[in-house]
Design a protein around this motif. Structure first.
Motif: not given
Length: 225
Positions: A156-167
């Protein structure tokens, strides 16, 4: 500045309560979500929710949005533990552990994604386990389910790499709770991790100071009793 909001699953248990109280002490508004009945009839308590069910998880999230607001962080604590050798159990236990530990995190991450992606500096923190890397006898089902949490965190961290969300995830060793003390009365409790210390690590990972950390599984293993 607007008050930050955190949604915490498994929030009525020993660890969940410690984490919820710590965020509240830091000035966050807390949405406490759990399978168990709500211990208080107050704002912010959402009980009796089977988070393995996608529709129920979605409904719970919508209720949080309506009554509390848009969370800046999601903390997935909901889960359980079973010690059972394969010779004494079987697929039923493995399925139960997967549903309690992995699937609850999957469903809540899923329903929270759109909200968190629209929040600046958002964070997801999952509860893994130190045992997931090396399962001892009787720990297979539990360790496998927590390994699933680690892989969810990384993916999920990789999926959200372009978002301002850390996992991120934390990997506690034995947590000092009344249940664990009763189950292991001869153990050295001083070496066990305190719920309040886990709460501090989680709050750090949800804070602005941890924006450079994502996709990590962080051991939390030092007793401070």
């Amino acid at each position: 500045m607007d008050q930050k909001i955190v949604a915490i699953t498994g929030a009525f248990g020993i660890l969940g309560s410690a984490v919820s109280d710590h965020f509240a002490d830091l000035g966050w508004k807390v949405a406490r979500i759990d399978y168990a009945p709500a211990p208080k009839d107050e704002e912010g308590y959402f009980g009796g929710l089977d988070l393995t069910n996608q529709e129920i998880a979605e409904a719970a999230w919508q209720k949080v949005l309506a009554e509390i607001g848009k969370p800046n962080a999601l903390v997935n604590i909901a889960g359980g533990f079973v010690w059972e050798k394969l010779s004494d159990g079987g697929p039923g236990t493995w399925e139960r552990m997967f549903r309690m530990n992995t699937l609850t995190a999957v469903t809540m991450c899923k329903v929270a994604l759109d909200t968190l992606a629209g929040q600046p500096g958002a964070a997801i923190v999952n509860i893994g386990a130190g045992a997931a890397a090396n399962a001892d006898a009787g720990m297979g089902a539990y360790a496998a389910s927590k390994a699933g949490v680690a892989r969810l965190t990384e993916s999920l961290a990789a999926e959200l790499a372009g978002k301002d969300v850390t996992v991120n995830a934390i990997l506690p060793t034995i947590i000092d709770t009344p249940t664990n003390r009763a189950d292991m009365p001869d153990a050295d409790f001083s070496s066990w991790v305190q719920p309040r210390e886990i709460a501090r690590v989680i709050a750090f990972l949800a804070s602005d100071e941890a924006r450079a950390i994502t996709g990590a599984s962080i051991p939390v293993s030092r007793g401070t009793a």
